[in-house]
Design a protein around this motif. Structure first.
Motif, short mmCIF file in Angstrom:
data_model
loop_
_atom_site.label_atom_id
_atom_site.label_comp_id
_atom_site.label_asym_id
_atom_site.label_seq_id
_atom_site.Cartn_x
_atom_site.Cartn_y
_atom_site.Cartn_z
N ARG A 1 -96.27 46.50 55.50
CA ARG A 1 -95.01 46.16 54.82
C ARG A 1 -95.30 45.03 53.84
N HIS A 2 -94.30 44.70 53.02
CA HIS A 2 -94.45 43.63 52.03
C HIS A 2 -94.39 42.26 52.70
N HIS A 3 -94.77 41.24 51.93
CA HIS A 3 -94.72 39.87 52.43
C HIS A 3 -93.28 39.51 52.84
N PRO A 4 -93.10 38.51 53.72
CA PRO A 4 -91.77 38.23 54.29
C PRO A 4 -90.67 37.91 53.29
N HIS B 1 -90.32 39.28 50.30
CA HIS B 1 -90.06 40.43 49.43
C HIS B 1 -88.66 40.96 49.75
N LYS C 1 -87.42 43.88 50.05
CA LYS C 1 -87.42 44.97 51.02
C LYS C 1 -87.66 44.45 52.44
N SER C 2 -88.49 43.41 52.57
CA SER C 2 -88.75 42.83 53.88
C SER C 2 -87.51 42.11 54.41
N ARG D 1 -85.03 44.73 55.58
CA ARG D 1 -85.49 45.30 56.86
C ARG D 1 -85.23 44.33 58.01
N LYS D 2 -85.51 43.04 57.79
CA LYS D 2 -85.31 42.04 58.84
C LYS D 2 -83.84 41.92 59.22
#
Length: 274
Positions: free
Chosen positions: A209-212, A214, A216-217, A220-221
């Protein structure tokens, strides 16, 4: 002799990792100095492992965990027995000497920062501005979260104007520091890749996944973990109050009053948005 579980060979093989600990690692001396060593502008604790890992990956190296290695590390005394030992008390003279003497609130995440927190934050700012980029969205996202900047503006100029003046002044002075300029020169000399390259070819490849920071991250979180309401968590900000109004709307959320100052609802802070 009793039977012992056989360790799977796959669990013993070295594997690549985006980052590693700064307190226990091995590196060839010539490679360490090719990269510029540690940034002498980092102080006390925090940031050095991130800096070294980003240097290695973006400047032609890699970071590898070796499960079968054996390392001795002298650690601090048990925290429960020595609660006053960590974080360590730091003299005001130290923080004043390293660029944190300006007048101001020196708040971090909404509260006045201890000298230890100030040093960790300045170290993070140093690594971010040098190895991620002062105009990169991840750096601006860190500004928004750390200094609770209530804006969704994306430009560097717009967000820096909203930075607490004492932190803004530190960042500007940091870029004239001789150790900072030396690290910049090594970055150019080694023809290092940028942070987007690291995110795509290292973090995404190894973590999936992308860095925290990002967008998108962050989305998602929020979907997987919900939000922090302050002292508790909820699926989203609207679920935080549980009938208790603004008092239960904190953390990632803020209370938005209705017209005339009455009523209102719990909404996601700008600083917590993607």
């Amino acid at each position: 002799m009793g039977q012992e579980a056989v360790e799977s060979p796959s669990d013993r093989l070295p594997y690549e990792t985006p980052f590693g600990p700064g307190s226990l690692f091995a590196i060839r001396r010539d490679e360490f100095w090719r990269l510029g060593g540690y940034d002498y502008g980092l102080y006390v604790w925090g940031g050095e492992n991130t800096e070294l890992a980003l240097k290695l990956w973006t400047c032609g190296g890699r970071v590898v965990m070796v499960p079968c290695s054996r390392v001795g590390h002298v650690y601090r005394v048990h925290l429960k027995e020595n609660a006053d030992r960590w974080p360590p008390p730091l003299a005001q003279a130290l923080t004043d000497r390293i660029g944190l003497a300006h007048d101001g609130m020196w708040n971090v995440r909404g509260s006045p920062a201890s000298n230890f927190t100030k040093i960790i934050t300045r170290n993070n700012l140093r690594v971010l501005n040098l190895w991620v980029g002062e105009t990169h969205p991840a750096t601006l996202k860190y500004y928004r979260q750390t200094f609770d900047i209530a804006t969704s503006e994306s430009s560097l100029q717009q967000q820096q104007r909203l930075l607490p003046p004492e932190w803004y002044q530190y960042i500007e002075e940091m870029k004239q520091d001789k150790h900072w300029l030396y690290q910049q020169s090594k970055k150019v000399e080694n023809q290092c890749q940028d942070f987007d390259w690291f995110d795509k070819h290292v973090f995404m490849k190894l973590v999936g996944r992308h860095h925290p920071w990002h967008p998108k991250s962050i989305v998602r979180k929020l979907k997987e973990n919900g939000v922090s309401c302050g002292a508790h968590k909820a699926g989203n900000c609207k679920l935080c109050p549980q009938g208790n109004g603004a008092a239960w709307c904190n953390g990632d959320c803020r209370w938005e009053y209705g017209k005339g100052g009455g009523g209102g609802e719990c909404v996601l802070k700008d600083s917590a948005k993607p």
